[in-house]
Design a protein around this motif. Structure first.
Motif, mmCIF file in Angstrom:
data_model
loop_
_atom_site.group_PDB
_atom_site.id
_atom_site.type_symbol
_atom_site.label_atom_id
_atom_site.label_comp_id
_atom_site.label_asym_id
_atom_site.label_seq_id
_atom_site.Cartn_x
_atom_site.Cartn_y
_atom_site.Cartn_z
ATOM 1 N N ALA A 64 23.770 -20.899 24.275
ATOM 2 C CA ALA A 64 24.996 -21.768 24.361
ATOM 3 C C ALA A 64 24.958 -22.174 22.789
ATOM 4 C CB ALA A 64 25.262 -22.606 25.051
ATOM 5 N N ALA A 65 24.107 -22.981 22.153
ATOM 6 C CA ALA A 65 23.926 -23.491 20.848
ATOM 7 C C ALA A 65 24.234 -22.475 19.790
ATOM 8 C CB ALA A 65 22.464 -24.286 20.689
ATOM 9 N N LEU A 66 23.529 -21.300 19.896
ATOM 10 C CA LEU A 66 23.401 -20.201 18.866
ATOM 11 C C LEU A 66 25.346 -19.610 18.951
ATOM 12 C CD1 LEU A 66 20.415 -18.364 19.071
ATOM 13 C CD2 LEU A 66 21.095 -19.996 17.434
ATOM 14 N N LEU A 67 25.776 -19.713 19.958
ATOM 15 C CA LEU A 67 27.119 -19.181 20.095
ATOM 16 C C LEU A 67 28.008 -20.308 19.564
ATOM 17 C CD1 LEU A 67 28.992 -16.815 21.027
ATOM 18 C CD2 LEU A 67 29.070 -18.007 23.282
ATOM 19 N N GLN A 68 27.708 -21.548 19.706
ATOM 20 C CA GLN A 68 28.766 -22.368 19.128
ATOM 21 C C GLN A 68 28.466 -22.505 17.730
ATOM 22 O OE1 GLN A 68 28.245 -26.259 21.021
ATOM 23 N NE2 GLN A 68 28.458 -25.421 23.134
ATOM 24 N N ILE A 69 27.255 -22.308 16.973
ATOM 25 C CA ILE A 69 27.000 -22.368 15.751
ATOM 26 C C ILE A 69 27.654 -21.303 14.920
ATOM 27 C CG2 ILE A 69 25.365 -22.018 14.121
ATOM 28 C CD1 ILE A 69 23.354 -23.518 15.776
ATOM 29 N N ILE A 70 27.609 -19.973 15.534
ATOM 30 C CA ILE A 70 28.247 -18.812 15.032
ATOM 31 C C ILE A 70 30.037 -19.227 14.952
ATOM 32 C CG2 ILE A 70 29.118 -16.713 15.382
ATOM 33 C CD1 ILE A 70 25.935 -16.120 16.188
ATOM 34 N N GLU A 71 30.365 -19.713 16.129
ATOM 35 C CA GLU A 71 32.010 -20.136 16.279
ATOM 36 C C GLU A 71 32.322 -21.144 15.146
ATOM 37 O OE1 GLU A 71 32.471 -20.805 20.371
ATOM 38 O OE2 GLU A 71 32.438 -18.893 21.047
ATOM 39 N N VAL A 72 31.395 -22.208 14.887
ATOM 40 C CA VAL A 72 31.858 -23.073 13.870
ATOM 41 C C VAL A 72 31.665 -22.397 12.529
ATOM 42 C CG1 VAL A 72 30.896 -24.917 12.720
ATOM 43 C CG2 VAL A 72 30.923 -25.070 15.170
ATOM 44 N N ILE A 73 30.759 -21.536 12.230
ATOM 45 C CA ILE A 73 30.663 -20.627 11.089
ATOM 46 C C ILE A 73 32.211 -20.033 10.798
ATOM 47 C CG2 ILE A 73 29.506 -18.939 9.750
ATOM 48 C CD1 ILE A 73 26.931 -20.153 10.780
ATOM 49 N N ASP A 74 32.474 -19.170 11.799
ATOM 50 C CA ASP A 74 33.712 -18.313 11.863
ATOM 51 C C ASP A 74 34.992 -19.250 11.796
ATOM 52 O OD1 ASP A 74 32.186 -16.130 11.723
ATOM 53 O OD2 ASP A 74 32.364 -15.653 13.816
ATOM 54 N N LEU A 90 20.955 -30.474 10.016
ATOM 55 C CA LEU A 90 21.336 -29.271 10.479
ATOM 56 C C LEU A 90 22.910 -28.850 10.597
ATOM 57 C CD1 LEU A 90 18.812 -28.496 13.388
ATOM 58 C CD2 LEU A 90 18.493 -28.110 10.721
ATOM 59 N N ILE A 91 23.641 -29.699 10.962
ATOM 60 C CA ILE A 91 25.132 -29.598 11.001
ATOM 61 C C ILE A 91 25.705 -29.172 9.512
ATOM 62 C CG2 ILE A 91 27.439 -30.570 11.245
ATOM 63 C CD1 ILE A 91 26.008 -32.131 13.938
ATOM 64 N N ASP A 92 25.118 -30.293 8.370
ATOM 65 C CA ASP A 92 25.368 -29.699 7.261
ATOM 66 C C ASP A 92 24.951 -28.334 6.672
ATOM 67 O OD1 ASP A 92 26.144 -32.381 6.811
ATOM 68 O OD2 ASP A 92 24.476 -33.266 5.828
ATOM 69 N N ARG A 93 23.937 -27.886 7.166
ATOM 70 C CA ARG A 93 23.539 -26.555 6.941
ATOM 71 C C ARG A 93 24.684 -25.503 7.558
ATOM 72 N NH1 ARG A 93 17.333 -25.284 7.891
ATOM 73 N NH2 ARG A 93 17.412 -27.046 6.350
ATOM 74 N N VAL A 94 25.041 -25.798 8.646
ATOM 75 C CA VAL A 94 26.060 -24.935 9.151
ATOM 76 C C VAL A 94 27.215 -24.934 8.431
ATOM 77 C CG1 VAL A 94 27.314 -24.490 11.228
ATOM 78 C CG2 VAL A 94 25.041 -25.197 11.613
ATOM 79 N N LEU A 95 27.820 -26.210 8.051
ATOM 80 C CA LEU A 95 29.154 -26.325 7.150
ATOM 81 C C LEU A 95 28.857 -25.470 5.813
ATOM 82 C CD1 LEU A 95 29.645 -30.031 7.849
ATOM 83 C CD2 LEU A 95 31.106 -28.079 8.698
ATOM 84 N N VAL A 96 27.682 -25.566 5.231
ATOM 85 C CA VAL A 96 27.695 -24.885 3.956
ATOM 86 C C VAL A 96 27.971 -23.425 4.423
ATOM 87 C CG1 VAL A 96 25.970 -23.866 2.397
ATOM 88 C CG2 VAL A 96 25.990 -26.483 2.914
ATOM 89 N N ARG A 97 27.313 -22.973 5.291
ATOM 90 C CA ARG A 97 27.783 -21.355 5.793
ATOM 91 C C ARG A 97 29.298 -21.128 6.133
ATOM 92 N NH1 ARG A 97 23.481 -17.694 5.511
ATOM 93 N NH2 ARG A 97 24.768 -16.342 6.644
ATOM 94 N N ALA A 98 29.728 -22.261 6.580
ATOM 95 C CA ALA A 98 31.135 -22.094 7.237
ATOM 96 C C ALA A 98 32.269 -22.037 5.947
ATOM 97 C CB ALA A 98 31.608 -23.328 8.056
ATOM 98 N N ARG A 99 31.674 -22.529 4.731
ATOM 99 C CA ARG A 99 32.457 -22.546 3.747
ATOM 100 C C ARG A 99 32.800 -21.162 2.993
ATOM 101 N NH1 ARG A 99 29.628 -27.746 2.370
ATOM 102 N NH2 ARG A 99 30.645 -29.464 3.403
ATOM 103 N N ALA A 100 31.692 -20.431 3.235
ATOM 104 C CA ALA A 100 31.624 -19.170 2.443
ATOM 105 C C ALA A 100 32.987 -18.266 3.106
ATOM 106 C CB ALA A 100 30.519 -18.576 2.636
ATOM 107 N N PRO A 101 33.535 -17.441 2.234
ATOM 108 C CA PRO A 101 34.600 -16.506 2.649
ATOM 109 C C PRO A 101 34.077 -15.690 3.902
ATOM 110 C CG PRO A 101 34.336 -16.111 0.579
ATOM 111 C CD PRO A 101 33.281 -17.177 0.675
ATOM 112 N N ARG A 102 34.929 -15.385 4.742
ATOM 113 C CA ARG A 102 34.674 -14.414 5.883
ATOM 114 C C ARG A 102 35.593 -13.256 5.987
ATOM 115 N NH1 ARG A 102 30.197 -15.636 6.034
ATOM 116 N NH2 ARG A 102 29.516 -18.020 6.638
ATOM 117 N N VAL A 155 16.290 -28.803 16.677
ATOM 118 C CA VAL A 155 15.462 -29.472 15.631
ATOM 119 C C VAL A 155 15.227 -28.686 14.149
ATOM 120 C CG1 VAL A 155 14.200 -31.001 16.949
ATOM 121 C CG2 VAL A 155 13.074 -29.130 16.055
ATOM 122 N N ALA A 156 15.200 -27.208 13.997
ATOM 123 C CA ALA A 156 15.223 -26.388 12.968
ATOM 124 C C ALA A 156 16.137 -25.318 12.910
ATOM 125 C CB ALA A 156 13.904 -26.243 12.631
ATOM 126 N N LEU A 157 16.670 -24.894 12.025
ATOM 127 C CA LEU A 157 17.656 -23.796 11.836
ATOM 128 C C LEU A 157 17.626 -22.911 10.559
ATOM 129 C CD1 LEU A 157 20.131 -22.478 13.256
ATOM 130 C CD2 LEU A 157 21.356 -23.975 11.980
#
Length: 160
Positions: A64-74, A90-102, A155-157
């Motif tokens: 569930a967590a990985l699916l949510q992370i991918i959906e936030v990135i998308d 870790l949320i900041d790390r996901v946000l950095v990935r979400a800023r890139a064009p998809r 705790v790590a990603l």
């Protein structure tokens, strides 16, 4: 004062290769005893180590967590939904990935969970490995989850 000079000496390398066999001549067939003798350097057979399976709750949380992370990135899910799952770093790390064009949405493929630390009763931490694809390319994602009270928390990603 002058620096000492190094004297480099080289010598020819001796050719240790056997002479090539003539073309068209078959290689000699090994004898029967040579084919069936025991290997000198064979390792003794060791039974495979059996790992304790991860708790079902850890596997469910990881998927569930990985699916949510991918959906936030998308950008299909708001980032606020990640707060109960992981710390702000870790949320900041996901946000950095979400800023890139998809160029397309990601699809989660495989998720593997491996228990890495056993507490008194059952594992209290696990490593998570997964793959997902986007626009025809396969990517990897890895994480570590730990139990905090009755809930699991990432705790790590690492997103590749």
């Amino acid at each position: 004062m002058t620096a000492p000079t190094a004297l480099w000496v080289t010598s020819p390398v001796i050719d240790c290769e056997p002479a090539p066999a003539p073309i068209g001549q078959p290689c000699p067939t090994p004898s029967g005893p040579a084919l069936h003798r025991a290997r000198e350097h064979a390792r003794p057979h060791r039974p495979a180590l059996r790992e304790a399976p991860p708790p079902r709750a850890a596997v469910t949380f990881a998927e569930a967590a990985l699916l949510q992370i991918i959906e936030v990135i998308d950008r299909r899910r708001p980032v606020a939904q990640l707060r109960p799952l992981m710390p702000p770093a870790l949320i900041d790390r996901v946000l950095v990935r979400a800023r890139a064009p998809r160029t397309g949405s990601a699809t989660l493929h495989r998720v593997r969970v491996r228990a890495v630390h056993t507490g008194a009763d059952e594992p209290t931490a696990a490593e998570v490995f997964a793959s997902f694809s986007r626009s025809g390319r396969v990517h990897a994602i890895a994480a570590r989850i730990e139990r905090h009270g009755e809930a699991w928390r990432m705790v790590a990603l690492q997103i590749g």
